[in-house]
Design a protein around this motif. Structure first.
Motif, mmCIF file in Angstrom:
data_model
loop_
_atom_site.group_PDB
_atom_site.id
_atom_site.type_symbol
_atom_site.label_atom_id
_atom_site.label_comp_id
_atom_site.label_asym_id
_atom_site.label_seq_id
_atom_site.Cartn_x
_atom_site.Cartn_y
_atom_site.Cartn_z
ATOM 1 N N ARG A 223 0.825 -1.207 -0.264
ATOM 2 C CA ARG A 223 0.130 -0.023 0.028
ATOM 3 C C ARG A 223 0.867 1.311 -0.071
ATOM 4 O O ARG A 223 1.816 1.324 0.548
ATOM 5 C CB ARG A 223 -0.845 0.070 1.202
ATOM 6 N N MET A 224 0.340 2.468 -0.575
ATOM 7 C CA MET A 224 0.919 3.683 -0.622
ATOM 8 C C MET A 224 0.945 4.150 0.868
ATOM 9 O O MET A 224 -0.247 4.116 1.563
ATOM 10 C CB MET A 224 0.264 4.706 -1.528
ATOM 11 N N LYS A 225 1.823 4.889 1.248
ATOM 12 C CA LYS A 225 1.909 5.364 2.712
ATOM 13 C C LYS A 225 1.958 7.003 3.022
ATOM 14 O O LYS A 225 2.773 7.401 2.076
ATOM 15 C CB LYS A 225 2.829 4.557 3.311
ATOM 16 N N THR A 226 1.280 7.434 3.650
ATOM 17 C CA THR A 226 1.582 8.956 4.451
ATOM 18 C C THR A 226 2.206 8.689 5.833
ATOM 19 O O THR A 226 1.308 8.307 6.767
ATOM 20 C CB THR A 226 0.392 9.686 4.049
ATOM 21 N N ARG A 227 3.259 9.262 6.165
ATOM 22 C CA ARG A 227 3.658 9.229 7.305
ATOM 23 C C ARG A 227 4.376 10.655 7.749
ATOM 24 O O ARG A 227 5.187 11.207 6.995
ATOM 25 C CB ARG A 227 4.807 8.082 7.704
ATOM 26 N N VAL A 228 3.591 10.963 8.990
ATOM 27 C CA VAL A 228 4.212 12.546 9.442
ATOM 28 C C VAL A 228 4.368 12.274 10.909
ATOM 29 O O VAL A 228 4.012 11.061 11.523
ATOM 30 C CB VAL A 228 3.465 13.605 9.086
ATOM 31 N N ALA A 229 4.596 13.170 11.699
ATOM 32 C CA ALA A 229 5.119 13.039 13.187
ATOM 33 C C ALA A 229 3.909 12.377 13.871
ATOM 34 O O ALA A 229 3.922 11.617 14.667
ATOM 35 C CB ALA A 229 5.473 14.415 13.641
ATOM 36 N N TRP A 230 2.656 12.768 13.529
ATOM 37 C CA TRP A 230 1.246 12.332 14.209
ATOM 38 C C TRP A 230 0.604 11.381 13.504
ATOM 39 O O TRP A 230 -0.340 10.855 14.219
ATOM 40 C CB TRP A 230 0.466 13.724 14.763
ATOM 41 N N LEU A 231 0.692 10.988 12.296
ATOM 42 C CA LEU A 231 -0.022 10.333 11.522
ATOM 43 C C LEU A 231 0.765 9.013 10.871
ATOM 44 O O LEU A 231 1.703 9.365 10.006
ATOM 45 C CB LEU A 231 -0.650 11.156 10.582
ATOM 46 N N ASP A 232 0.261 7.926 10.996
ATOM 47 C CA ASP A 232 0.596 6.594 10.075
ATOM 48 C C ASP A 232 -0.344 6.377 9.308
ATOM 49 O O ASP A 232 -1.334 5.814 9.834
ATOM 50 C CB ASP A 232 1.237 5.509 10.922
ATOM 51 N N SER A 233 -0.718 6.618 7.893
ATOM 52 C CA SER A 233 -1.706 6.431 7.135
ATOM 53 C C SER A 233 -1.410 5.414 5.824
ATOM 54 O O SER A 233 -0.275 5.482 5.055
ATOM 55 C CB SER A 233 -2.261 7.586 6.561
#
Length: 259
Positions: free
Chosen positions: A17-27
């Motif tokens: 899966r494609m992923k979006t990761r920032v300090a507060w979010l793992d999507s």
């Protein structure tokens, strides 16, 4: 019914899966979403978004707009606070079905406010949820919101119809969506200690997502947490839990762009 006639089963593993990761979010995104775009992976049937999100305490999605979409949010653990421009405000938690119809336009925010809900620091925890978007029957509908507690129904271990616009499920659907070709079913299965098995519905399009645990699907094999199966002109397979598991099943009788 769909014009497709050849049965097809396509397995999509969690790690692909494609992923979006920032300090507060793992999507993790099952389909193209935001800056992640793959022209060959934009939807299945009428399902455009299947995002698995983990949001840290005190964080979340600030107020943002949506329109012409039926949005169903399913919490796996923790709690999510919803607020919108229609005046709805509430806490979504495991076993609570929630739907927001964006229609002509709505603003909302989604926050992990566990630190506000409980004054005990040990009760602060990430919120883990799946958000799914399906296309409504027509654009320009009146925005709306609905939620219902269905934890008792899920305890039976079978497929529970959580959200639907299909007439056949009208009398046993927890919440309604403005999509007369779509239904979401959820099964919370106990695992091998208490044998748990469900049979998938038959439909032109099915999307099966393992939200938690590990299952065996007849004719497919082992599916692990985060795996998904996209099915065309199929269904009827048995799904058995190897571990305590939760699966989300979209049954769809049309596809984007026509039946």
């Amino acid at each position: 019914m769909s014009t497709l006639t050849t049965p097809h089963i396509d397995i999509h593993r969690a790690g692909d899966r494609m992923k979006t990761r920032v300090a507060w979010l793992d999507s993790k995104h099952s389909f193209s979403f935001g800056e992640h775009y793959d022209p060959d992976n934009t939807h299945h049937g009428l399902l455009l978004v299947n995002n698995e999100d983990i949001v840290l305490p005190g964080e979340g999605f600030e107020t943002h707009p949506h329109r012409d979409m039926e949005i169903v949010t399913w919490v796996l653990s923790g709690s999510l606070v919803h607020q919108d421009s229609l005046g709805h405000s509430g806490v979504i938690y495991p076993g609570l079905a929630q739907r927001m119809s964006a229609g002509t336009g709505i603003l909302h925010s989604e926050k992990n406010d566990s630190w506000r809900i409980s004054t005990a620091p040990e009760h602060e925890e990430p919120v883990h949820f799946v958000q799914m978007w399906v296309v409504p029957d027509e654009p320009g509908l009146t925005p709306g919101y609905q939620q219902l507690e269905i934890d008792d129904e899920l305890a039976g271990g079978g497929l529970v119809t959580v959200a639907s616009g299909l007439p056949r499920y009208r009398d046993r659907t927890a919440i309604a969506i403005n999509s007369s070709h779509s239904a979401l079913h959820v099964a919370r299965m106990a695992g091998p200690a208490e044998p748990s098995e469900v049979r998938l519905p038959e439909a032109p399009y099915l999307h099966v997502f393992v939200a938690h645990g590990e299952v065996e699907m007849e004719g497919v094999g082992t599916l692990y947490e985060g795996d998904a199966v996209r099915m065309v002109r199929s269904g009827g397979q048995r799904v058995t839990a190897n571990l305590p598991s939760e699966i989300l099943v979209w049954e769809m009788h049309a596809r984007l762009g026509g039946q």
